[in-house]
Enzyme design. Structure first.
Site: not given
Ligand code: MRU
Length: 352
Positions: A97, A245, A255-256
């Site tokens: 990823r 992230d 972030n997401k």
């Molecule tokens: O695609 P994901 O579920 O891995 O995405 C996660 C996120 O975007 C979280 O908000 C981020 O990793 C912070 S986790 C403490």
């Protein structure tokens, strides 16, 4: 074959990722089966861990970093040519990823130790690497607690807090970043209600955040992502808190997908948006959000639900996994090294 529940290093009653006590394999909570099934899978090969990260058996920036650190221990156990195999393992894991910097941060920390101990006996190398990986895990839990204290202090008693995606114990070594802030506020005796965006298309908010908070006895209401605007307009949200992230040197936050929308809405309605992230998420080598690689995920996550096609064949689909929120829309960033406000290069470099 059913797998024993692990003894979570964080002390919680469940865990996204653990290394078995004999260092032979790691256990991942199969997050794709939540909230209906709480099941652990056992993996003892690096390739399997990389696939589990890519397929989101384990997800969330700090949790995939910890899983990768433990996978490097598995690589050391099987290595024929130690440093070459460790480098290969790191590349395989990092490719799983691209957006969360915690993944490469963890593999590089493990590689750097591997280089320092390359001349030791194989059994000693595995033991040292396992200690280091557990240390990464423990430090993440401690970082979450510290961020929770800092962020929790900004949550007023009686607040309703909006969050997006899952930045909780399931996304970290335990406790959580954004949910750590909420947990800390609750643990300090404040009454807190959470509004969780369902977080299309993967539904981390609906499936995971709601599961965690309900289990903790914290009141949670799941909303469609598109409902956040009217709740803010009605004055029903006091603040928003999310994880990250990757935080660029400029303070821009990946972030997401959908976080940028939440940030714009918070600004329009004069509500603070806080970001909580461990220092392992801060990437000072990345100058600004424009340099952050955004993961493009499979169209199937959008076109299908539960095996059923929702989008007609022939329609184009775009499915970016993350977006970038400019630093100016973030009211404060909480890290274990301290709080950054205003969010920007000066504040981050001061903590570095
Ligand atoms: O695609 P994901 O579920 O891995 O995405 C996660 C996120 O975007 C979280 O908000 C981020 O990793 C912070 S986790 C403490």
């Amino acid at each position: 074959m059913p797998i024993d529940h692990p003894s979570p290093l964080s002390g919680a009653s469940y865990s996204a990722v653990e290394l078995l006590p004999d260092d032979s394999a790691l256990l991942l909570l199969e997050q794709r089966r939540l909230p209906d099934h709480e099941e652990y899978v056992r993996l003892d090969a690096v390739g399997d861990v990389a696939r589990a990260i890519e397929d989101m058996v384990v997800r969330g920036a700090p949790a995939i970093g910890i899983a990768a650190a433990y996978a490097m221990v598995l690589a050391a156990r099987r290595a024929d040519s130690f440093l070459r195999d460790m480098q290969r393992a790191a590349s395989t894991l990092e490719a799983a990823r691209p957006t969360a910097v915690n993944l490469a941060w963890a593999t590089r920390r493990m590689l750097s130790l591997a280089e320092r101990i390359a001349d030791r006996a194989p059994i000693e190398r595995v033991a040292e690497l396992a200690d280091e990986a557990r240390c990464i895990h423990r430090q993440d839990v401690a970082a979450n607690r510290r961020m929770g204290e800092l962020g929790g202090a900004r949550v007023p008693d009686g607040a309703t807090v909006l969050t997006h995606c899952n930045a909780g114990a399931l996304a970290t070594g335990g406790y959580g970043t954004a949910l750590g802030v909420i947990r800390a506020a609750r643990d300090a005796g404040k009454r807190v209600r959470v509004v969780a965006d369902e977080t299309r298309p993967y539904l981390q908010g609906a499936r995971l955040t709601a599961w965690e908070l309900a289990r903790d006895g914290i009141e949670v209401t799941v909303i469609a992502d598109s409902a956040a605007a009217s709740l803010l307009a009605q004055g029903r949200i006091d603040l928003a808190v999310v994880g990250a992230d990757r935080v660029a040197r400029s303070g821009d936050v990946a972030n997401k997908i959908g976080t940028y929308g939440v940030a714009c809405l918070c600004r329009a309605h004069e509500r603070p948006l806080y970001v909580a992230a461990p220092w392992s998420t801060v990437d000072l080598e990345c100058r600004s959000g424009e340099e952050i690689v955004i993961e493009r995920r499979s169209a199937v996550e959008l076109t299908h639900f539960d095996g059923r096609r929702l989008v007609p064949a022939g329609a184009h689909v775009e499915n970016p996994g993350f977006d970038v929120t400019p630093a100016r829309l973030v009211s404060a960033l909480f890290t274990e090294r301290g709080e950054v406000a205003p969010v920007g290069e000066a504040g981050l470099v001061a903590l570095a």
